[in-house]
Design a protein around this motif. Sequence first.
Motif, PDB file in Angstrom:
ATOM      1  N   ARG A  17       0.870  -1.171   0.000  1.00  0.00           N
ATOM      2  CA  ARG A  17       0.000   0.000   0.000  1.00  0.00           C
ATOM      3  C   ARG A  17       0.908   1.222   0.000  1.00  0.00           C
ATOM      4  O   ARG A  17       1.813   1.314   0.809  1.00  0.00           O
ATOM      5  CB  ARG A  17      -0.901   0.003   1.229  1.00  0.00           C
ATOM      6  CG  ARG A  17      -1.914  -1.142   1.216  1.00  0.00           C
ATOM      7  CD  ARG A  17      -2.755  -1.194   2.473  1.00  0.00           C
ATOM      8  NE  ARG A  17      -3.526  -0.001   2.718  1.00  0.00           N
ATOM      9  CZ  ARG A  17      -4.714   0.295   2.175  1.00  0.00           C
ATOM     10  NH1 ARG A  17      -5.245  -0.543   1.320  1.00  0.00           N
ATOM     11  NH2 ARG A  17      -5.359   1.394   2.471  1.00  0.00           N
ATOM     12  N   ALA A  18       0.677   2.133  -0.927  1.00  0.00           N
ATOM     13  CA  ALA A  18       1.530   3.311  -1.057  1.00  0.00           C
ATOM     14  C   ALA A  18       0.768   4.551  -0.626  1.00  0.00           C
ATOM     15  O   ALA A  18      -0.348   4.784  -1.088  1.00  0.00           O
ATOM     16  CB  ALA A  18       1.995   3.464  -2.496  1.00  0.00           C
ATOM     17  N   LYS A  19       1.365   5.323   0.274  1.00  0.00           N
ATOM     18  CA  LYS A  19       0.791   6.609   0.649  1.00  0.00           C
ATOM     19  C   LYS A  19       1.405   7.647  -0.273  1.00  0.00           C
ATOM     20  O   LYS A  19       2.611   7.869  -0.260  1.00  0.00           O
ATOM     21  CB  LYS A  19       1.066   6.953   2.103  1.00  0.00           C
ATOM     22  CG  LYS A  19       0.379   8.235   2.518  1.00  0.00           C
ATOM     23  CD  LYS A  19       0.429   8.470   3.991  1.00  0.00           C
ATOM     24  CE  LYS A  19      -0.376   9.718   4.314  1.00  0.00           C
ATOM     25  NZ  LYS A  19      -0.490   9.930   5.740  1.00  0.00           N
ATOM     26  N   LEU A  20       0.553   8.257  -1.095  1.00  0.00           N
ATOM     27  CA  LEU A  20       1.013   9.206  -2.093  1.00  0.00           C
ATOM     28  C   LEU A  20       0.559  10.614  -1.743  1.00  0.00           C
ATOM     29  O   LEU A  20      -0.600  10.828  -1.376  1.00  0.00           O
ATOM     30  CB  LEU A  20       0.465   8.828  -3.476  1.00  0.00           C
ATOM     31  CG  LEU A  20       0.833   7.437  -3.972  1.00  0.00           C
ATOM     32  CD1 LEU A  20       0.093   7.131  -5.266  1.00  0.00           C
ATOM     33  CD2 LEU A  20       2.333   7.331  -4.172  1.00  0.00           C
ATOM     34  N   ARG A  21       1.472  11.560  -1.850  1.00  0.00           N
ATOM     35  CA  ARG A  21       1.174  12.978  -1.653  1.00  0.00           C
ATOM     36  C   ARG A  21       1.372  13.664  -2.997  1.00  0.00           C
ATOM     37  O   ARG A  21       2.503  13.818  -3.457  1.00  0.00           O
ATOM     38  CB  ARG A  21       2.103  13.589  -0.603  1.00  0.00           C
ATOM     39  CG  ARG A  21       1.826  13.103   0.805  1.00  0.00           C
ATOM     40  CD  ARG A  21       2.804  13.667   1.831  1.00  0.00           C
ATOM     41  NE  ARG A  21       3.184  15.055   1.622  1.00  0.00           N
ATOM     42  CZ  ARG A  21       2.531  16.117   2.113  1.00  0.00           C
ATOM     43  NH1 ARG A  21       1.460  15.944   2.855  1.00  0.00           N
ATOM     44  NH2 ARG A  21       2.963  17.349   1.874  1.00  0.00           N
ATOM     45  N   LEU A  22       0.244  14.003  -3.619  1.00  0.00           N
ATOM     46  CA  LEU A  22       0.280  14.622  -4.941  1.00  0.00           C
ATOM     47  C   LEU A  22      -0.617  15.859  -4.955  1.00  0.00           C
ATOM     48  O   LEU A  22      -1.556  15.967  -4.166  1.00  0.00           O
ATOM     49  CB  LEU A  22      -0.223  13.641  -6.003  1.00  0.00           C
ATOM     50  CG  LEU A  22       0.603  12.380  -6.226  1.00  0.00           C
ATOM     51  CD1 LEU A  22      -0.188  11.367  -7.049  1.00  0.00           C
ATOM     52  CD2 LEU A  22       1.905  12.732  -6.916  1.00  0.00           C
ATOM     53  N   GLU A  23      -0.345  16.751  -5.871  1.00  0.00           N
ATOM     54  CA  GLU A  23      -1.171  17.921  -6.053  1.00  0.00           C
ATOM     55  C   GLU A  23      -2.560  17.483  -6.515  1.00  0.00           C
ATOM     56  O   GLU A  23      -2.700  16.501  -7.251  1.00  0.00           O
ATOM     57  CB  GLU A  23      -0.547  18.855  -7.096  1.00  0.00           C
ATOM     58  CG  GLU A  23       0.810  19.405  -6.702  1.00  0.00           C
ATOM     59  CD  GLU A  23       1.971  18.435  -6.900  1.00  0.00           C
ATOM     60  OE1 GLU A  23       1.771  17.309  -7.403  1.00  0.00           O
ATOM     61  OE2 GLU A  23       3.107  18.814  -6.536  1.00  0.00           O
ATOM     62  N   SER A  24      -3.579  18.215  -6.093  1.00  0.00           N
ATOM     63  CA  SER A  24      -4.948  17.837  -6.453  1.00  0.00           C
ATOM     64  C   SER A  24      -5.135  17.800  -7.969  1.00  0.00           C
ATOM     65  O   SER A  24      -5.860  16.946  -8.488  1.00  0.00           O
ATOM     66  CB  SER A  24      -5.970  18.777  -5.804  1.00  0.00           C
ATOM     67  OG  SER A  24      -5.739  20.114  -6.194  1.00  0.00           O
ATOM     68  N   ILE A  25      -4.453  18.669  -8.685  1.00  0.00           N
ATOM     69  CA  ILE A  25      -4.551  18.678 -10.153  1.00  0.00           C
ATOM     70  C   ILE A  25      -3.995  17.378 -10.746  1.00  0.00           C
ATOM     71  O   ILE A  25      -4.493  16.874 -11.749  1.00  0.00           O
ATOM     72  CB  ILE A  25      -3.867  19.932 -10.755  1.00  0.00           C
ATOM     73  CG1 ILE A  25      -4.236  20.088 -12.219  1.00  0.00           C
ATOM     74  CG2 ILE A  25      -2.370  19.885 -10.608  1.00  0.00           C
ATOM     75  CD1 ILE A  25      -5.467  20.865 -12.448  1.00  0.00           C
ATOM     76  N   ILE A  26      -2.972  16.809 -10.116  1.00  0.00           N
ATOM     77  CA  ILE A  26      -2.411  15.531 -10.580  1.00  0.00           C
ATOM     78  C   ILE A  26      -3.400  14.403 -10.295  1.00  0.00           C
ATOM     79  O   ILE A  26      -3.638  13.542 -11.151  1.00  0.00           O
ATOM     80  CB  ILE A  26      -1.040  15.253  -9.937  1.00  0.00           C
ATOM     81  CG1 ILE A  26      -0.034  16.347 -10.291  1.00  0.00           C
ATOM     82  CG2 ILE A  26      -0.522  13.875 -10.331  1.00  0.00           C
ATOM     83  CD1 ILE A  26       0.290  16.469 -11.774  1.00  0.00           C
ATOM     84  N   TRP A  27      -3.988  14.399  -9.096  1.00  0.00           N
ATOM     85  CA  TRP A  27      -5.012  13.398  -8.784  1.00  0.00           C
ATOM     86  C   TRP A  27      -6.157  13.481  -9.789  1.00  0.00           C
ATOM     87  O   TRP A  27      -6.645  12.463 -10.288  1.00  0.00           O
ATOM     88  CB  TRP A  27      -5.556  13.565  -7.365  1.00  0.00           C
ATOM     89  CG  TRP A  27      -4.664  13.076  -6.293  1.00  0.00           C
ATOM     90  CD1 TRP A  27      -4.076  13.816  -5.297  1.00  0.00           C
ATOM     91  CD2 TRP A  27      -4.246  11.725  -6.055  1.00  0.00           C
ATOM     92  NE1 TRP A  27      -3.327  13.011  -4.480  1.00  0.00           N
ATOM     93  CE2 TRP A  27      -3.410  11.723  -4.914  1.00  0.00           C
ATOM     94  CE3 TRP A  27      -4.486  10.513  -6.703  1.00  0.00           C
ATOM     95  CZ2 TRP A  27      -2.819  10.562  -4.414  1.00  0.00           C
ATOM     96  CZ3 TRP A  27      -3.907   9.357  -6.199  1.00  0.00           C
ATOM     97  CH2 TRP A  27      -3.088   9.392  -5.071  1.00  0.00           C
ATOM     98  N   ASN A  28      -6.594  14.717 -10.091  1.00  0.00           N
ATOM     99  CA  ASN A  28      -7.693  14.897 -11.053  1.00  0.00           C
ATOM    100  C   ASN A  28      -7.312  14.342 -12.422  1.00  0.00           C
ATOM    101  O   ASN A  28      -8.119  13.675 -13.070  1.00  0.00           O
ATOM    102  CB  ASN A  28      -8.069  16.376 -11.173  1.00  0.00           C
ATOM    103  CG  ASN A  28      -8.681  16.934  -9.912  1.00  0.00           C
ATOM    104  OD1 ASN A  28      -9.120  16.193  -9.036  1.00  0.00           O
ATOM    105  ND2 ASN A  28      -8.690  18.246  -9.794  1.00  0.00           N
ATOM    106  N   GLY A  29      -6.095  14.629 -12.871  1.00  0.00           N
ATOM    107  CA  GLY A  29      -5.627  14.110 -14.145  1.00  0.00           C
ATOM    108  C   GLY A  29      -5.551  12.598 -14.159  1.00  0.00           C
ATOM    109  O   GLY A  29      -5.955  11.945 -15.122  1.00  0.00           O
ATOM    110  N   LEU A  30      -5.057  12.025 -13.074  1.00  0.00           N
ATOM    111  CA  LEU A  30      -4.949  10.569 -12.960  1.00  0.00           C
ATOM    112  C   LEU A  30      -6.332   9.920 -12.994  1.00  0.00           C
ATOM    113  O   LEU A  30      -6.546   8.906 -13.666  1.00  0.00           O
ATOM    114  CB  LEU A  30      -4.208  10.226 -11.669  1.00  0.00           C
ATOM    115  CG  LEU A  30      -3.568   8.866 -11.547  1.00  0.00           C
ATOM    116  CD1 LEU A  30      -2.575   8.619 -12.670  1.00  0.00           C
ATOM    117  CD2 LEU A  30      -2.879   8.739 -10.193  1.00  0.00           C
ATOM    118  N   GLU A  31      -7.285  10.516 -12.282  1.00  0.00           N
ATOM    119  CA  GLU A  31      -8.655  10.000 -12.293  1.00  0.00           C
ATOM    120  C   GLU A  31      -9.277  10.106 -13.688  1.00  0.00           C
ATOM    121  O   GLU A  31      -9.999   9.203 -14.123  1.00  0.00           O
ATOM    122  CB  GLU A  31      -9.502  10.744 -11.265  1.00  0.00           C
ATOM    123  CG  GLU A  31      -9.132  10.393  -9.841  1.00  0.00           C
ATOM    124  CD  GLU A  31      -9.727  11.328  -8.799  1.00  0.00           C
ATOM    125  OE1 GLU A  31     -10.271  12.398  -9.183  1.00  0.00           O
ATOM    126  OE2 GLU A  31      -9.639  10.997  -7.617  1.00  0.00           O
TER     127      GLU A  31
END
Length: 80
Positions: A17-31
Amino acid sequence: MQWPVIVSRTVPLSDRRAKLRLESIIWNGLEEIAEQQRRPLRELCDEVNGNRPFGVALNSAIRSYVLDYFRRAERTPNNI
């Protein structure tokens, strides 16, 4: 300039399990990528994890993946 908001999430990978700290814009792009490819976000993260070069942090690999994906899509909009 508006500074990015950092969001922490835990993503299950095949080996941990990986705890990732990313910018919300990156999360949005990934989704968005996961949605376009009709696959779960965890599967996409697992793929990036499996393909990243040795010594590159998963956070950095995901940022690069998202940026590269949308750059390629911009050049060839019908081939996403």
